[in-house]
Write an enzyme that holds these catalytic residues in place. Structure first.
Site, mmCIF file in Angstrom:
data_model
loop_
_atom_site.group_PDB
_atom_site.id
_atom_site.type_symbol
_atom_site.label_atom_id
_atom_site.label_comp_id
_atom_site.label_asym_id
_atom_site.label_seq_id
_atom_site.Cartn_x
_atom_site.Cartn_y
_atom_site.Cartn_z
ATOM 1 N N GLU A 170 0.823 -1.214 0.000
ATOM 2 C CA GLU A 170 0.000 0.000 0.000
ATOM 3 C C GLU A 170 0.853 1.258 0.000
ATOM 4 O OE1 GLU A 170 -2.808 -0.265 3.185
ATOM 5 O OE2 GLU A 170 -3.927 -1.914 2.248
ATOM 6 N N HIS A 203 -10.269 1.645 0.304
ATOM 7 C CA HIS A 203 -10.705 0.806 1.420
ATOM 8 C C HIS A 203 -12.225 0.628 1.467
ATOM 9 C CE1 HIS A 203 -6.586 1.342 2.755
ATOM 10 N NE2 HIS A 203 -6.795 0.416 3.670
#
Length: 322
Positions: A170, A203
């Site tokens: 990420e 997310h």
């Protein structure tokens, strides 16, 4: 800094100019940058769903499959930055890897100081954890140096995902690759708050899992997603700040791993703690010290001035000076 001669095809501009040592972005770089970041974010999230499975996301089989796809996308992510540079004609004195925070200059401070700063912020939760832990300090040291403990950790798919793979991939995709593309367009300060939007929206895919397995009411799932977007966006801005100030990828990765381990602070538990005043005092002290140390601990002079991503800024910024 003098611009390098551009021998590659360039559809947007023939030459990158510099004025008084300040980088001048080419025309049209913004739409290319935003589109590139959007494609990169979609590729990362989409890679999680190339496998069809009736199992939940925390099942070891699902985690292993997602490891494969997300590591492939992350490994290919530097190609997005390379293609962006080739298309826009952006050239700097720093290499592609250096722009992405992969370099040796200032590496030791980049490992220690951002992590220490993040631990200061979590002073309250750390104090609460220490008070509630049945182990002594010596017991903790013994566990930390026990090879069996680390063997168990690395064989635990959820631990490996939360502490290693997710932080590394990420931060590589949403910080190291996106910030160099956004800074020439938006500037340093705006990029810090723009980049986390891709990270926060990414997310939202957790809603799919919650709805699929009916884990809560529709309104509860939506509120959970909004809350998660909010704190991941704030956290993303923080690691983007660290990346720009230090010019290193490793610092944000370690901070990300630490925050995943700690989780969101259990303030409600702190309010009911037997030593509530001490714990809450540490919460407040940690936040105060964090803001006091935020700029000193990320002083670019520790990491080599200017940090590579700062060379892409279209205007001078206090973020890049000590």
């Amino acid at each position: 800094m003098a611009a390098e001669e551009d021998l590659s095809p360039n559809f947007l501009t023939d030459e990158i100019e510099h004025s008084n040592g300040v980088f001048v972005p080419p025309d049209g770089v913004c739409w290319v940058s935003v589109l590139s970041c959007l494609m990169l974010a979609c590729s990362y999230v989409g890679s999680l769903y190339v496998w069809r499975s009736p199992l939940p996301r925390d099942h070891p089989t699902v985690i292993k499959r997602r490891f494969t796809s997300v590591l492939i996308v992350s490994g290919l992510s530097p190609l997005f930055v390379w293609a962006w540079r080739a298309f826009t004609g952006v050239r700097t004195g720093s290499s592609l890897l250096a722009l992405m925070g992969i370099r040796f200059e200032g590496l030791i401070p980049a490992i220690l100081l951002p992590l220490l700063l993040t631990m200061v912020l979590f002073l309250g939760p750390l104090m609460q954890l220490a008070m509630d832990c049945p182990w002594t300090f010596i017991d903790g040291i013994r566990v930390a140096i026990d090879p069996l403990y680390w063997s168990l950790c690395f064989n635990d798919m959820r631990w490996l995902r939360n502490q290693v793979v997710a932080p590394l991939t990420e931060e590589l995709v949403f910080r190291a690759c996106m910030l160099p593309m956004l800074v020439p367009c938006a500037g340093l300060s705006t990029a810090i708050f723009t980049c986390p939007l891709f990270f926060g929206v990414a997310h939202f895919h957790h809603i799919i899992e919650l709805l699929r397995f009916r884990q809560g009411t529709l309104s509860g799932i939506f509120l959970s997603a909004v809350f998660q977007f909010s704190y991941t966006a704030v956290f993303g801005a923080y690691t983007a700040f660290i990346f720009i100030r230090t010019g290193h990828l490793l610092g944000p990765v370690l901070c990300h791993s630490f925050c995943n381990y700690m989780g969101f602070p259990a303030i409600s538990t702190a309010l009911e703690h037997p030593h509530r005043c001490t714990v809450l005092g540490c919460y407040v002290l940690g936040v105060v010290l964090f803001f006091l140390f935020l700029f000193p601990f990320t002083d670019p002079s520790y990491y080599g001035l200017p940090t590579p991503v700062c060379t892409l800024s279209p205007a001078p910024s206090s973020l890049c000076i000590s």
